[in-house]
Design a protein around this motif. Structure first.
Motif, PDB file in Angstrom:
ATOM      1  N   THR A 191       0.716  -1.056  -0.108  1.00 42.57           N
ATOM      2  CA  THR A 191      -0.081   0.123  -0.203  1.00 42.57           C
ATOM      3  C   THR A 191       0.839   1.480  -0.165  1.00 42.57           C
ATOM      4  OG1 THR A 191      -1.752  -1.188   1.138  1.00 42.57           O
ATOM      5  CG2 THR A 191      -1.892   1.395   1.351  1.00 42.57           C
ATOM      6  N   PHE A 192       2.153   1.178   0.728  1.00 48.26           N
ATOM      7  CA  PHE A 192       2.862   2.259   0.735  1.00 48.26           C
ATOM      8  C   PHE A 192       3.419   2.566  -0.613  1.00 48.26           C
ATOM      9  CE2 PHE A 192       7.502   3.817   0.813  1.00 48.26           C
ATOM     10  CZ  PHE A 192       7.157   4.683   1.943  1.00 48.26           C
ATOM     11  N   ASP A 193       3.955   1.454  -1.197  1.00 48.65           N
ATOM     12  CA  ASP A 193       4.442   1.622  -2.649  1.00 48.65           C
ATOM     13  C   ASP A 193       3.378   1.926  -3.572  1.00 48.65           C
ATOM     14  OD1 ASP A 193       6.913   0.414  -1.826  1.00 48.65           O
ATOM     15  OD2 ASP A 193       6.302  -1.811  -2.266  1.00 48.65           O
ATOM     16  N   TYR A 194       2.135   1.569  -3.365  1.00 46.31           N
ATOM     17  CA  TYR A 194       1.294   1.888  -4.445  1.00 46.31           C
ATOM     18  C   TYR A 194       0.940   3.367  -4.170  1.00 46.31           C
ATOM     19  CZ  TYR A 194      -2.948   2.048  -7.339  1.00 46.31           C
ATOM     20  OH  TYR A 194      -3.843   1.958  -8.410  1.00 46.31           O
ATOM     21  N   PHE A 195       0.602   3.895  -3.028  1.00 47.15           N
ATOM     22  CA  PHE A 195       0.289   5.176  -2.965  1.00 47.15           C
ATOM     23  C   PHE A 195       1.467   6.021  -3.204  1.00 47.15           C
ATOM     24  CE2 PHE A 195       0.633   9.015  -0.080  1.00 47.15           C
ATOM     25  CZ  PHE A 195      -0.619   9.502  -0.093  1.00 47.15           C
ATOM     26  N   SER A 196       2.844   5.862  -2.754  1.00 46.10           N
ATOM     27  CA  SER A 196       4.101   6.397  -3.164  1.00 46.10           C
ATOM     28  C   SER A 196       4.056   6.766  -4.776  1.00 46.10           C
ATOM     29  CB  SER A 196       5.343   5.927  -2.719  1.00 46.10           C
ATOM     30  OG  SER A 196       5.373   5.740  -1.347  1.00 46.10           O
ATOM     31  N   GLU A 197       3.862   5.522  -5.703  1.00 44.77           N
ATOM     32  CA  GLU A 197       3.889   5.559  -6.946  1.00 44.77           C
ATOM     33  C   GLU A 197       2.916   6.662  -7.731  1.00 44.77           C
ATOM     34  OE1 GLU A 197       3.066   2.690 -10.827  1.00 44.77           O
ATOM     35  OE2 GLU A 197       3.920   1.734  -9.003  1.00 44.77           O
ATOM     36  N   VAL A 198       1.504   6.458  -6.895  1.00 45.57           N
ATOM     37  CA  VAL A 198       0.589   7.168  -7.508  1.00 45.57           C
ATOM     38  C   VAL A 198       0.596   8.821  -7.258  1.00 45.57           C
ATOM     39  CG1 VAL A 198      -2.099   7.651  -7.597  1.00 45.57           C
ATOM     40  CG2 VAL A 198      -1.160   5.478  -7.818  1.00 45.57           C
ATOM     41  N   VAL A 199       1.106   9.150  -5.857  1.00 42.73           N
ATOM     42  CA  VAL A 199       0.927  10.367  -5.564  1.00 42.73           C
ATOM     43  C   VAL A 199       2.513  11.111  -5.510  1.00 42.73           C
ATOM     44  CG1 VAL A 199       0.642  11.824  -3.307  1.00 42.73           C
ATOM     45  CG2 VAL A 199      -0.824   9.881  -3.811  1.00 42.73           C
ATOM     46  N   LEU A 200       3.536  10.353  -5.283  1.00 44.39           N
ATOM     47  CA  LEU A 200       4.628  10.999  -5.411  1.00 44.39           C
ATOM     48  C   LEU A 200       5.598  10.881  -6.559  1.00 44.39           C
ATOM     49  CD1 LEU A 200       5.801  10.120  -1.563  1.00 44.39           C
ATOM     50  CD2 LEU A 200       4.478  12.241  -2.485  1.00 44.39           C
ATOM     51  N   GLY A 201       5.280   9.916  -7.358  1.00 39.88           N
ATOM     52  CA  GLY A 201       6.084   9.288  -8.396  1.00 39.88           C
ATOM     53  C   GLY A 201       7.276   8.646  -8.132  1.00 39.88           C
ATOM     54  N   GLU A 202       8.039   8.077  -9.158  1.00 42.70           N
ATOM     55  CA  GLU A 202       9.003   7.551  -9.147  1.00 42.70           C
ATOM     56  C   GLU A 202      10.298   8.012  -8.084  1.00 42.70           C
ATOM     57  OE1 GLU A 202      10.432   5.698 -12.499  1.00 42.70           O
ATOM     58  OE2 GLU A 202       8.586   4.792 -12.893  1.00 42.70           O
ATOM     59  N   GLU A 203      10.450   9.327  -8.287  1.00 42.98           N
ATOM     60  CA  GLU A 203      11.587  10.242  -7.671  1.00 42.98           C
ATOM     61  C   GLU A 203      10.981  10.709  -6.520  1.00 42.98           C
ATOM     62  OE1 GLU A 203      14.531   9.679  -8.880  1.00 42.98           O
ATOM     63  OE2 GLU A 203      13.615   8.534 -10.767  1.00 42.98           O
ATOM     64  N   GLY A 204       9.795  10.614  -6.052  1.00 41.39           N
ATOM     65  CA  GLY A 204       9.283  11.243  -4.967  1.00 41.39           C
ATOM     66  C   GLY A 204       9.657  10.643  -3.681  1.00 41.39           C
TER      67      GLY A 204
END
Length: 332
Positions: A191-204
């Motif tokens: 869930t952390f990975d999915y949220f980070s990818e959608v919201v913060l992007g690969e570099e965020g």
């Protein structure tokens, strides 16, 4: 002389009686020890389930409520079955899967390339099965009466390490100047990975002051404990706590603010936070009857179990196809 003869006779008689008693005692001891050992071994074998394999499952805390429900039903119908389900997070689950410590790995995201490589390097063959759909839910405290919706851009600003957001007023003008408390799943969580990818992007990168936990119930408690808190986790944990939490409507790619529900997740309207949930099954483990039976029982019942705990089932035809695939792999 007579007295001496009488004494010798009595001494010999006493010695014979003593020897006979010792012989009987040794016989009894040997018999009892042998009987106890056999009885003990039989009981131990019965307790061990006659060699029954314990099915070992680990991974996503989001998928856990589904698999827990399936395991409880399975063990009710098959009392000899033993299923152990852990919640190390999707990433932690794949580490154990690659190490050969589990038969099935739960995940709230697809396996990553480096995880695939680790599993392949270990010589493990596996198959991915989609078991349900989830709507990752952004939640606030029930006392929060100002957040009516959020965009992905606003979420990025709030959760990014570079967003410079401290209070609600920093997110949108007119909101209170109260410091926000952030609650997030841990870094091993899918869930952390999915949220980070959608919201913060690969570099965020996620902000450093967020409280992280692999236990979603801890996140629920954090958000319910503060009117200025915000967090996110799988839909089932929100559905269990609707009396304590508010789900924030998220603006989708059509510009519509949509609240997560079984209907909006199934239709895809709740995007970009609608997502599939998975299990990964080790091929070799399916040669064990206990593992095969549990995997089969899972695919036969996981749709209903998913809806019972607040997620969304896949179409019946998807589960039928999955069962065919499982039988092909197992040589059934």
């Amino acid at each position: 002389m007579k007295l001496r003869s009488l004494f010798v006779t009595l001494a010999l008689a006493f010695l014979l009686v003593l020897l006979a008693a010792c012989g009987n005692a040794e016989g009894n001891d040997n018999g009892e020890e042998s009987g106890n050992a056999e009885g003990g071994n039989s009981e131990e074998n019965a307790d061990s389930g006659g060699g029954t394999t314990e099915v070992l499952v680990d991974g996503s805390s989001t998928v856990f409520p589904i698999m827990e429900a399936v395991a409880e039903e399975s063990q009710t119908e098959n009392p000899d079955a033993r299923v152990n389900i852990g919640t190390s997070g999707s990433g932690g689950g794949f580490e154990k899967f690659a190490a050969g410590e589990t038969h099935i790995s739960n995940a709230s995201r697809p396996i990553k390339e480096e995880e695939k490589q680790a599993v392949e390097d270990a010589g493990i063959e596996y198959t991915e099965f989609e078991v349900a759909l989830d709507g990752l839910s952004i939640v606030v405290n029930q006392e929060n009466d100002w957040v009516d919706q959020l965009t992905i851009e606003e979420l990025n600003k709030m959760w990014s390490v570079d967003g410079n957001v401290e209070t609600w007023a920093d997110v949108r003008e007119g909101w209170p100047e109260e410091e926000i408390e952030f609650y997030s799943p841990g870094a091993d969580s899918g869930t952390f990975d999915y949220f980070s990818e959608v919201v913060l992007g690969e570099e965020g990168q996620i902000r450093q002051d967020a409280s992280l936990s692999e236990d979603d119930n801890v996140l629920v408690q954090g958000v319910t404990g503060s009117p200025n808190a915000i967090g996110y986790f799988g839909y089932a944990y929100y559905a269990e706590n609707t009396d304590k939490l508010k789900a924030v409507p998220i603006v989708n790619d059509n510009g519509e603010a949509v609240t997560p529900s079984q209907e909006t997740v199934q239709s895809g309207e709740y995007n970009p936070f609608s997502r599939p949930l998975f299990i990964y099954v080790k091929h070799e483990a399916l040669q064990d009857e206990s593992v095969y039976n549990f995997a089969k029982y899972t695919l036969e019942n996981v749709g209903r179990a998913a809806e019972d705990v607040g997620y969304v089932a896949k179409p019946d035809s998807d589960y039928e196809q999955a069962l065919q695939t499982l039988d092909e792999i197992a040589g059934q």
